[in-house]
Design an enzyme around this catalytic site. Structure first.
Site, PDB file in Angstrom:
ATOM      1  N   ASP A  13     -12.101 -17.783  12.796  1.00 24.81           N
ATOM      2  CA  ASP A  13     -11.441 -18.890  13.708  1.00 24.81           C
ATOM      3  C   ASP A  13      -9.920 -18.008  13.503  1.00 24.81           C
ATOM      4  OD1 ASP A  13     -11.469 -21.395  14.943  1.00 24.81           O
ATOM      5  OD2 ASP A  13      -9.912 -21.736  13.942  1.00 24.81           O
ATOM      6  N   GLY A  73      -7.239 -14.058  25.880  1.00 29.94           N
ATOM      7  CA  GLY A  73      -6.537 -14.852  25.274  1.00 29.94           C
ATOM      8  C   GLY A  73      -4.959 -14.633  25.634  1.00 29.94           C
TER       9      GLY A  73
END
Ligand code: ITT
Length: 209
Positions: free
Chosen positions: A85, A166
């Site tokens: 994460d 991203g």
């Protein structure tokens, strides 16, 4: 002539680890670090194990989300597993988007929407310091371990580069002239949050096969 026995021990891992991610870019980055290493487990993707379910990610911290993703696969499939994460923590935004990095611009948003939101929120701000932080959670034979990596940098006012994913086009790591999106996979892995976390994972796996 007296013979000397030299015994060479070659360690080849027979273990397999599942990487609980639906993000193909992460899988590519992690596979690039592990490529050619015979003494670490082979990595299976969710597709390899036939998992197409949406894995819940509802916790308030990177650590808890990484655990949630890895534990989901361990519980459903009984496989050793790890999850990553990652969050982009921007100083002038009190650490946002942080754990909300994936859906910062709302449900159904894409990478571009998230970048646009960040750039808008940073307009007029002189402090553009930011940090990418990755937490990897490994669940191996029922034992849970965490490995962290981070990289400091700044958010540029405009996108530069087309590689990576991203927030890479607006992230300029400290002491570098190129954004993550202007680097190839190997360069990014050498200095990135994820590269650092994976190398810690690899060291642990080498000692704990
Ligand atoms: P999984 O949970 O399936 O692994 P995800 O994309 O949802 O995939 P995260 O929640 O960890 O993964 O990532 C949050 C977001 O942060 C991600 O969608 C990207 O927008 C961004 N991000 C993560 N790693 C990044 C990196 O190396 N470079 C740029 N942006 C990154």
């Amino acid at each position: 002539m007296s013979g000397t026995n030299i015994s060479v021990s070659l360690i080849i891992s027979t273990m397999t680890l599942t990487f609980a991610t639906n993000n193909p870019h992460k899988l590519k980055e992690i596979r690039a670090v592990l490529a050619g290493l015979d003494d670490v487990p082979a990595i299976q993707s969710l597709a390899d194990i036939g998992c197409s379910e949406e894995i819940p990610e509802t916790a308030a911290t990177l650590e808890c989300n990484a655990f949630q993703k890895a534990a989901f696969i361990v519980e459903r499939y009984g496989l050793d597993c790890f999850a990553d994460d990652t969050g982009l923590e921007i100083e002038a935004l009190d650490g946002r988007p942080g754990v909300f990095s994936a859906r910062y611009a709302g449900e159904g948003c894409n990478f571009d929407d998230n970048i646009d939101k960040v750039l808008l929120e940073l307009e007029g701000k002189s402090n553009r310091k930011a940090k990418f932080r990755t937490v990897i959670c490994l669940i191996l034979r029922g034992q849970t371990r965490y490995f962290e990596g981070g990289v400091q940098g700044e958010i540029l006012p405009h996108r530069r580069g087309i590689d990576g994913f991203g927030y890479d086009p607006v992230f300029l790591p400290d002491r570098y002239q190129t954004t993550f999106a202007e680097m190839d996979l190997e360069e990014k892995n050498m200095i990135s949050h994820r590269g650092e976390a994976i190398r810690k994972l690899v060291s642990f796996l080498r000692e704990n096969q």
